[in-house]
Design a protein around this motif. Structure first.
Motif, PDB file in Angstrom:
ATOM      1  N   ALA A 172       0.847  -1.157   0.055  1.00 44.14           N
ATOM      2  CA  ALA A 172       0.068   0.032  -0.108  1.00 44.14           C
ATOM      3  C   ALA A 172       0.765   1.267  -0.013  1.00 44.14           C
ATOM      4  O   ALA A 172       0.694   2.174  -0.676  1.00 44.14           O
ATOM      5  N   ALA A 173       1.865   1.259   0.783  1.00 52.62           N
ATOM      6  CA  ALA A 173       2.819   2.362   0.771  1.00 52.62           C
ATOM      7  C   ALA A 173       3.416   2.499  -0.558  1.00 52.62           C
ATOM      8  O   ALA A 173       3.693   3.573  -1.081  1.00 52.62           O
ATOM      9  N   SER A 202       2.654   1.820  -3.486  1.00 52.99           N
ATOM     10  CA  SER A 202       1.647   2.202  -4.368  1.00 52.99           C
ATOM     11  C   SER A 202       1.559   3.690  -4.204  1.00 52.99           C
ATOM     12  O   SER A 202       1.040   4.710  -5.541  1.00 52.99           O
ATOM     13  N   GLN A 203       1.862   4.383  -3.381  1.00 52.07           N
ATOM     14  CA  GLN A 203       1.660   5.944  -3.250  1.00 52.07           C
ATOM     15  C   GLN A 203       2.936   6.633  -3.788  1.00 52.07           C
ATOM     16  O   GLN A 203       3.199   7.655  -3.675  1.00 52.07           O
ATOM     17  N   LEU A 204       3.988   5.753  -3.902  1.00 53.47           N
ATOM     18  CA  LEU A 204       5.282   6.477  -4.118  1.00 53.47           C
ATOM     19  C   LEU A 204       5.595   6.767  -5.592  1.00 53.47           C
ATOM     20  O   LEU A 204       5.332   5.726  -6.550  1.00 53.47           O
ATOM     21  N   ASP A 205       5.880   7.847  -5.750  1.00 49.62           N
ATOM     22  CA  ASP A 205       5.888   8.451  -7.069  1.00 49.62           C
ATOM     23  C   ASP A 205       7.160   7.775  -7.961  1.00 49.62           C
ATOM     24  O   ASP A 205       8.388   7.858  -7.449  1.00 49.62           O
ATOM     25  N   THR A 206       7.031   6.958  -8.702  1.00 48.91           N
ATOM     26  CA  THR A 206       8.203   6.240  -9.472  1.00 48.91           C
ATOM     27  C   THR A 206       9.058   7.228 -10.343  1.00 48.91           C
ATOM     28  O   THR A 206      10.179   6.917 -10.441  1.00 48.91           O
ATOM     29  N   GLU A 263      10.400   5.983   2.645  1.00 53.13           N
ATOM     30  CA  GLU A 263       8.866   5.896   2.490  1.00 53.13           C
ATOM     31  C   GLU A 263       8.125   4.651   3.021  1.00 53.13           C
ATOM     32  O   GLU A 263       7.172   4.663   3.513  1.00 53.13           O
TER      33      GLU A 263
END
Length: 294
Positions: A185-186, A188-192, A216
């Motif tokens: 879940a964390a 998925s919020q990280l900007d690649t 993160e």
């Protein structure tokens, strides 16, 4: 002017009255579940606490606590419980972090299916995973069967499931998805784009993990690790199904005292200690998960 003020006061009083009525209604709706909770959970818990202060000789005293705390079996069970829970938590954190990174950032066929399987895995009972390990690494399991078939030996080399290391392996296997879920879940919020920028600036994979991904992931790691630690402290099925006779944890000690020895005051003392540890760690888990937003 006076009539206007009077009207405002009446309107305010009317609003206050309606708010109080709504609150009273909500309180009435809350009574049934609170009553059920008190009867089903709190009352038995109070009975356990009361029994822990009631020695077999009668009366009320701290004698059961004194006897249990002075026993070598309790100290050994407490030590075993703590080190198994801590070791399993560390193993779950390391393995869960690596697997979650692979699923989240390494494109491969079936990656989404694997991520969904993690959610399904959370619903599996712990004894099912233990039985699977027994089929593979048990004394008569597949690994020993392949070894004896290939070498002609009378016995295979894999007998670790009945040791503390077997319990540790089973707990890491079962509880790792509980760490992976908040990590995924964390991630998925990280900007690649941050990873691409770091890579374009010459940062290697290890540095990207250390300086971009790990910061993160820390809140999710803390939340997942706290949850795993609480569950490992209370795990009973894995220890029982591995057949590790030399491994006695606090839940196993409660079972032995209550069922095998019929020493209910001592069993309740151990249960109270286990509850105190669990509640303290669960409070820590709630604080960490709230900060992590998990």
């Amino acid at each position: 002017m006076a009539s206007a003020v009077t009207g405002d006061v009446r309107a305010a009083a009317s609003d206050t009255g309606s708010v109080l009525k709504r609150r009273t209604g909500w309180n009435l709706w809350a009574l049934p579940p609170v009553a059920v909770l008190a009867v089903v959970f709190l009352y038995p818990l109070l009975l356990v606490v009361r029994q822990s202060f009631s020695p077999d000789e009668g009366g009320t005293s701290f004698a059961p606590y004194t006897e249990v705390f002075a026993s070598a079996s309790f100290r050994s069970a407490l030590t075993t419980t703590v080190w198994l829970a801590a070791g399993a938590t560390v193993g779950c954190l390391v393995l869960g972090f690596v697997l979650a990174m692979v699923i989240a950032f390494v494109p491969f066929p079936g990656g989404k299916a694997v991520a969904r399987f993690v959610d399904v895995f959370l619903s599996f009972p712990s004894f099912l995973i233990t039985l699977a390990l027994l089929f593979i690494y048990g004394n008569s399991g597949m690994a020993n069967g392949l070894w004896t078939g290939a070498t002609g030996a009378a016995d295979g080399p894999f007998h670790f499931l009945t040791t503390p290391w077997g319990v540790l392996l089973a707990e890491i296997t079962y509880f790792t998805p509980f760490v992976m879920r908040p990590l995924l879940a964390a991630f998925s919020q990280l900007d690649t784009a941050q990873l691409e920028v770091a890579s374009s600036l010459g940062a290697g994979p290890a540095r990207i993990v250390r300086q971009v991904i790990l910061p993160e992931a820390l809140p999710a790691l803390a939340a997942g690790g706290s949850l795993v630690l609480v569950m490992c402290l209370n795990e009973f099925g894995i220890v029982l199904f591995t057949g590790a006779k030399g491994v006695t944890t606090l839940p196993m000690l409660v079972y032995g005292k209550a069922i095998l020895e019929s020493d209910y005051p001592a069993a309740c003392v151990v249960a109270v200690v286990n509850i105190a540890l669990s509640v303290g760690l669960y409070s820590l888990y709630r604080v960490v998960s709230r900060r992590a937003g998990a």
